[in-house]
Structure formats: C-alpha cells, structure tokens
Design an enzyme around this catalytic site. Structure first.
Site, PDB file in Angstrom:
ATOM      1  N   LYS A  30       1.009  -1.260  -0.209  1.00  0.00           N
ATOM      2  CA  LYS A  30      -0.368  -0.115  -0.499  1.00  0.00           C
ATOM      3  C   LYS A  30       0.649   1.074   0.388  1.00  0.00           C
ATOM      4  O   LYS A  30       1.610   1.335   0.988  1.00  0.00           O
ATOM      5  CB  LYS A  30      -1.280  -0.123   1.651  1.00  0.00           C
ATOM      6  CG  LYS A  30      -1.981   1.231   1.230  1.00  0.00           C
ATOM      7  CD  LYS A  30      -2.861   1.104   2.440  1.00  0.00           C
ATOM      8  CE  LYS A  30      -3.282   2.385   2.501  1.00  0.00           C
ATOM      9  NZ  LYS A  30      -3.604   3.784   2.701  1.00  0.00           N
ATOM     10  N   GLY A  70       5.552   0.942  12.799  1.00  0.00           N
ATOM     11  CA  GLY A  70       7.565   1.260  12.731  1.00  0.00           C
ATOM     12  C   GLY A  70       7.340   2.906  12.831  1.00  0.00           C
ATOM     13  O   GLY A  70       9.009   3.265  12.499  1.00  0.00           O
ATOM     14  N   ALA A  95       7.281  -0.305  17.829  1.00  0.00           N
ATOM     15  CA  ALA A  95       8.340   0.581  18.139  1.00  0.00           C
ATOM     16  C   ALA A  95       8.579   1.473  17.578  1.00  0.00           C
ATOM     17  O   ALA A  95       9.484   1.556  16.612  1.00  0.00           O
ATOM     18  CB  ALA A  95       8.900  -0.673  18.377  1.00  0.00           C
ATOM     19  N   HIS A 130      20.551  10.890  11.073  1.00  0.00           N
ATOM     20  CA  HIS A 130      19.766   9.904  10.154  1.00  0.00           C
ATOM     21  C   HIS A 130      19.313  10.138   8.779  1.00  0.00           C
ATOM     22  O   HIS A 130      20.135  11.338   8.727  1.00  0.00           O
ATOM     23  CB  HIS A 130      18.073   9.384  10.224  1.00  0.00           C
ATOM     24  CG  HIS A 130      17.606   8.708  11.336  1.00  0.00           C
ATOM     25  ND1 HIS A 130      17.832   9.065  12.878  1.00  0.00           N
ATOM     26  CD2 HIS A 130      17.657   7.700  11.708  1.00  0.00           C
ATOM     27  CE1 HIS A 130      17.724   8.132  13.560  1.00  0.00           C
ATOM     28  NE2 HIS A 130      17.390   6.950  13.158  1.00  0.00           N
ATOM     29  N   LYS A 134      14.435  11.142   6.558  1.00  0.00           N
ATOM     30  CA  LYS A 134      13.593  10.820   7.701  1.00  0.00           C
ATOM     31  C   LYS A 134      12.807  12.312   7.616  1.00  0.00           C
ATOM     32  O   LYS A 134      13.591  13.260   8.359  1.00  0.00           O
ATOM     33  CB  LYS A 134      14.265  10.722   8.972  1.00  0.00           C
ATOM     34  CG  LYS A 134      13.952  10.309  10.187  1.00  0.00           C
ATOM     35  CD  LYS A 134      14.316   9.498  11.228  1.00  0.00           C
ATOM     36  CE  LYS A 134      13.604   9.412  12.239  1.00  0.00           C
ATOM     37  NZ  LYS A 134      12.690   8.322  11.918  1.00  0.00           N
TER      38      LYS A 134
END
Length: 233
Positions: A30, A70, A95, A130, A134
């Site tokens: 999706k 996530g 998480a 990162h 992100k």
C-alpha cells in the site's frame, strides 16, 4: 503468513525481502492513497508516513488484523489506538525501533541512567543521525531513549537542539545522506565522560525485527512491545 505492507518505501522493500526469504507471502503493498482490503492479510506491517499511520492502524484493528507499526511522528494518537485495540480485542505492536540491538540498547540506557542518577556532576546529552529522507526529528528511537532516562533520573523532559533548562535533556538531530541511524547518549563531567552508542549499518536489522514481531503476534490479543517479542525483562 500473508503480510500486508502498509508503506512501500525503502523500509517496506527491505521488509519484503526478509519476509520472502522466511517463506511468507506479500499480499498487499500500500502506498499513501491506495484503497485496499486489509482482510486479505494475516498480519500488517506499517512503515508508512505520520499522516497515514493512524488510519492504517485503526483499519487493521477494526478488521481484526494484527498490526505492527514502526512509523513515528503520529504518537499524539497512540492512546486512541491502544484503546481501540483493547475494545476490539485485536493485537497491536508499536516500536520506535524494531532492531534487536537497539532494544538491548534501550535497556542498557535505562540501567546506566539509574546508575548515574545520583551523580550530579554529569551533564546528559544525546545525538541522533539519520538519512535526509527521515521526516521527523528527533527520531522516535531518540525519544524512547530520552524517556528511558527521564523514568530513571531527575530529568523532566527532552528538548530539540538547545538546552534551556537543567531539568531537560538536549537532543541534537542531524540529517546526513545514507545514514540508517546512529544514536549516542553522553554523560559529561569536568573529569571524564561516559558514552553509549548504537550504530545501524543497514536497514536489515530493522526489517528483520519487524518480521519477527509479525510472526510472534499471530494468534495473540492485546497491546505489546518489543520487550514482549524478545522476552527482555
């Protein structure tokens, strides 16, 4: 196991590779605006975007499809998702990071915070790095680390970039191309420094943890965490 991938970006593609290698089937991929029938799946794994995550999760819960998420940046609605999951007797794991190594790092961070809590000469600070794609800052992993320190020390909150209060933990967030994720916690004093650090070398660890969590949650009801999946106590 028939898996729905809710979000088919770089993480979704990495999860697909791991899932197929472990003998599972991907029945849904999706993107943001796709219309899907989530009941085709035995379990869903959501690594989408903050604006889509809550709707993805509630769609799964309402259709009694266990869901692993996530995605970070949507947690203002987390308690609503938990309440709905309990109401519908469904199954849900969120998480901030599914990596086995990171979840061990979370526990080390808490233990170190307890040990340092009475040593007032040490200043606490954090940094997360990162990749440039992100969307949220600080990372969900950094927030989880900060919350672990707050629970086990006299600190009251975290703040991004600049420290305005001695009771807060400053988090510096950096965005550098092709960095999967690096998190560092420092305790600095005039005489020495203590540092703990986790460096991800690729997305494979995150993807494997998400698939393991999806395998674990089948047949269960309730709201769980990676501590349940990994039996970390």
């Amino acid at each position: 196991m028939k898996i729905a991938l809710l979000g088919y970006g770089r993480m979704g593609k990495e999860i697909e590779k791991i899932a197929l290698s472990r003998g599972h089937e991907i029945v849904i991929k999706k993107d943001v605006n796709d219309v899907i029938d989530i009941t085709l799946a035995d379990v869903a794994i959501d690594f989408s975007v903050p604006s889509s995550a809550y709707n993805n999760i509630t769609d799964c819960i309402n259709n009694n499809v266990p869901v692993i998420s996530g995605t970070t940046g949507w947690l203002d609605k987390y308690n609503d998702a938990v309440a709905l999951c309990k109401e519908k007797n469904s199954a849900f794991i969120y998480a901030s990071n599914f990596s086995l190594g990171v979840n061990i790092f979370f526990e080390l961070n808490k233990q170190l915070a307890k040990m340092m809590s009475s040593l007032e000469d040490y200043n606490i600070s954090m940094e997360e790095i990162h990749h440039t794609k992100k969307l949220d800052a600080p990372s969900g992993t950094a927030i989880t680390l900060a919350e672990g320190i707050i629970e086990n020390s006299s600190k009251n909150n975290w703040e991004l970039d600049e420290k305005t209060s001695e009771e807060n933990i400053p988090i510096v967030a950096k965005r550098i191309p092709e960095i999967p994720g690096t998190h560092t916690v420092w305790y600095d004093s005039e005489v020495d420094s203590i540092e703990i650090k986790h460096t991800a070398h690729s997305r494979k660890g995150f993807a494997l943890g998400a698939v393991v969590a999806a395998e674990w949650i089948i047949g269960k009801q309730g709201v769980f965490s990676m501590k349940d999946v990994l039996n970390i106590r």
